[in-house]
Write an enzyme that holds these catalytic residues in place. Structure first.
Site, short mmCIF file in Angstrom:
data_model
loop_
_atom_site.label_atom_id
_atom_site.label_comp_id
_atom_site.label_asym_id
_atom_site.label_seq_id
_atom_site.Cartn_x
_atom_site.Cartn_y
_atom_site.Cartn_z
N ASP A 92 -1.87 5.84 -6.58
CA ASP A 92 -2.10 4.90 -5.48
C ASP A 92 -2.06 3.46 -5.96
O ASP A 92 -2.63 3.13 -7.00
CB ASP A 92 -3.47 5.22 -4.86
CG ASP A 92 -3.79 4.34 -3.66
OD1 ASP A 92 -2.86 4.02 -2.90
OD2 ASP A 92 -4.96 3.97 -3.50
N ASP B 33 0.82 -1.21 0.00
CA ASP B 33 0.00 0.00 0.00
C ASP B 33 0.85 1.27 0.00
O ASP B 33 1.46 1.62 1.01
CB ASP B 33 -0.91 -0.02 1.23
CG ASP B 33 -1.94 1.09 1.19
OD1 ASP B 33 -1.86 1.97 0.31
OD2 ASP B 33 -2.84 1.09 2.04
#
Ligand SMILES: *[C@@H]1O[C@H](CO)[C@@H](O)[C@H](O)[C@H]1NC(C)=O
Ligand SMILES: *[C@@H]1O[C@H](CO)[C@@H](O)[C@H](O)[C@H]1NC(C)=O
Ligand SMILES: *[C@@H]1O[C@H](CO)[C@@H](O)[C@H](O)[C@H]1NC(C)=O
Length: 441
Positions: A320, A118
């Site tokens: 992201d 992440d």
């Protein structure tokens, strides 16, 4: 809001001071040095993924991914808009809205752990025994008592002195952290360190002693998977602990064997092709400057500044790893939908879930092959999205634009990063993009 006992200032002090802290109990000396490595990324829906469910259709996967993207956007918005509350500091991890998984081994002897990779998280964490509250995971839960190299970060250490008022009085000598999420999920545990091993793509083990992570024994809410590997620029992320200044990733589209998907660190990282500077020094998210969008040769008419971060931290454009579909400010998405709808001469139809904004009736993906391409114009480089990264199979013979609306921050999702080498050069503060067939490269 989960716990009013967590004091953001104390957490902040802990997080900042621990980088400089060394003691015989736990020192953070993990660095890549010459150890450059490259590890496999597994999409959660790939047959190799522990989360793979063979019973659901591609269309259901697309819809589930859209829902995850929307949840993650809400999560970003809640963090970005909270300016001076607990939310501002505590919940910088992401519940299971993650997309790409990585395996590593933890402890001595090493046990396998898989976690969500992440780029918007600040900590490595996983569930640990004994659990007060743990959610189900497919792997056995990590048992620190079985690892000879496991150490707790102690409450009487200088950083924990600040932290003590938060959790130490409750729990012996462990330095407790807490993470709260807007959706009511929470994860709490003790800051710890242990030896972490990655198996690289050449099947060599790369070992990092004393890597700090959160040993989470009290979790509630919507998690899945066994934890997170945080890759942002905050002090406890993998990137900061290893002092990685360059990393890159290449993600294979899901309809192919995705064993070529990978993340590369250090000098193995590929920084090449068009480059765009990081838009801010924000260490939580990687913001880019998106200047415009085109369909074919036509530049969309989009209001100025809608992708800029405002002074009160609204808006902006984040790249992201953990958002599936690109989320675009509605002003831009509406225009994109309008122009694509005019230019593509296929029948349009609403998809039954009403998630996607623009869907075409097509016999196969090939019907869209000659559609005009969508280009994102970043400061310094253009990213031309291949059709496979623009439309998703939504079932019932429908192919839909794989982008969703946002009224605040915009996000470049990983669906749109497939078959691109995405390089992060943190010294030069830039991100690079090169079109690559990630499966064969
Ligand atoms: C977790 O696993 C246990 C035992 O396999 C099962 O009884 C329980 O229903 C599971 N809980 C959830 C939320 O899946
Ligand atoms: C790497 O470590 C894992 C876990 O201990 C082990 O199973 C594997 O054999 C190791 N690989 C090599 C090449 O040493
Ligand atoms: C675009 O990038 C250059 C550096 O490559 C920088 O000097 C300039 O300020 C950037 N422009 C905007 C609008 O961010």
């Amino acid at each position: 809001m989960v716990s009013s006992t967590l004091l953001p200032a104390a957490i902040a002090v802990l997080f900042i001071s621990i980088v400089f802290y060394t003691s015989p109990c736990a020192s953070f000396n993990a660095k890549t040095g010459g150890d450059d490595f490259s590890i496999r990324l597994i999409h959660r829906d790939s047959p190799q993924s522990p989360l793979y469910d063979p019973t659901i259709t591609a269309a259901d996967r697309a819809k589930a991914a859209a829902h995850r993207s929307i949840s993650r956007l809400h999560y970003f918005q809640s963090l970005i808009s909270a300016s001076s509350s607990l939310m501002d500091i505590a919940p910088k991890l992401t519940p299971d809205r993650g997309e790409y998984l990585m395996w590593y081994h933890l402890g001595t002897p090493p046990v396998p752990v898989y976690a969500v990779a992440d780029t918007a998280s600040n900590l490595i964490w996983l569930q640990c025994l004994p659990c007060k509250n743990c959610y189900n995971q497919t792997q056995p839960i990590f048992d620190p008592s079985k690892s000879s190299t496991y150490k707790q970060i102690l409450c009487d250490s200088p950083p924990c002195h600040e932290f003590e008022s938060v959790r130490c009085q409750e729990d012996g000598d462990g330095c407790y952290y807490g993470l709260a999420y807007m959706d009511g999920s929470s994860s709490m545990g003790v800051l710890s360190s242990d030896t972490l091993t990655f198996e690289d793509r050449m099947r060599n083990n790369i070992t990092f002693p004393n890597l700090a992570f959160g040993c989470a024994d009290d979790n509630s809410g919507s998690f899945k998977g066994s934890g997170v590997v945080g890759l942002n620029r905050e002090p406890f992320s993998l990137i900061s602990q290893l002092e990685v200044t360059r990393f890159s990733h290449c993600m294979v589209p899901p309809f192919q064997d995705d064993s070529g998907s990978r993340m590369q660190f250090g000098s193995n990282a590929l920084i090449s092709g068009g480059k765009t500077p990081l838009a801010t020094d924000d260490s939580t998210y990687y913001y880019l400057t998106l200047e415009g969008i085109s369909v074919g040769n036509e530049k969309l008419t989009i209001p100025d500044g809608i992708f800029k971060v405002t002074e009160n931290n609204k808006g902006g454009f984040i790249i992201d790893s953990g958002t599936r579909f690109t989320m675009l400010r509605s002003e831009a998405l509406d225009e994109l939908v309008k122009v694509l709808g005019e230019k593509i001469k296929l029948e349009q139809k609403k998809e039954s879930g009403h998630i996607f904004q623009l869907c075409f009736v097509a016999r196969s993906f090939d019907d869209l092959a000659s559609a005009p391409v969508v280009t994102f114009h970043f400061n310094g480089t253009d990213v031309v999205l291949p059709q496979q990264s623009t439309y998703v199979d939504a079932g019932d013979g429908l192919w839909c634009l794989a982008m969703l609306p946002s009224n605040d921050v915009s996000v470049l999702g990983n669906f749109q990063q497939q078959n691109l080498n995405v390089g992060y050069d943190l010294s030069a503060k830039l991100v690079s993009f090169t079109p690559i067939d990630c499966a064969t490269f």
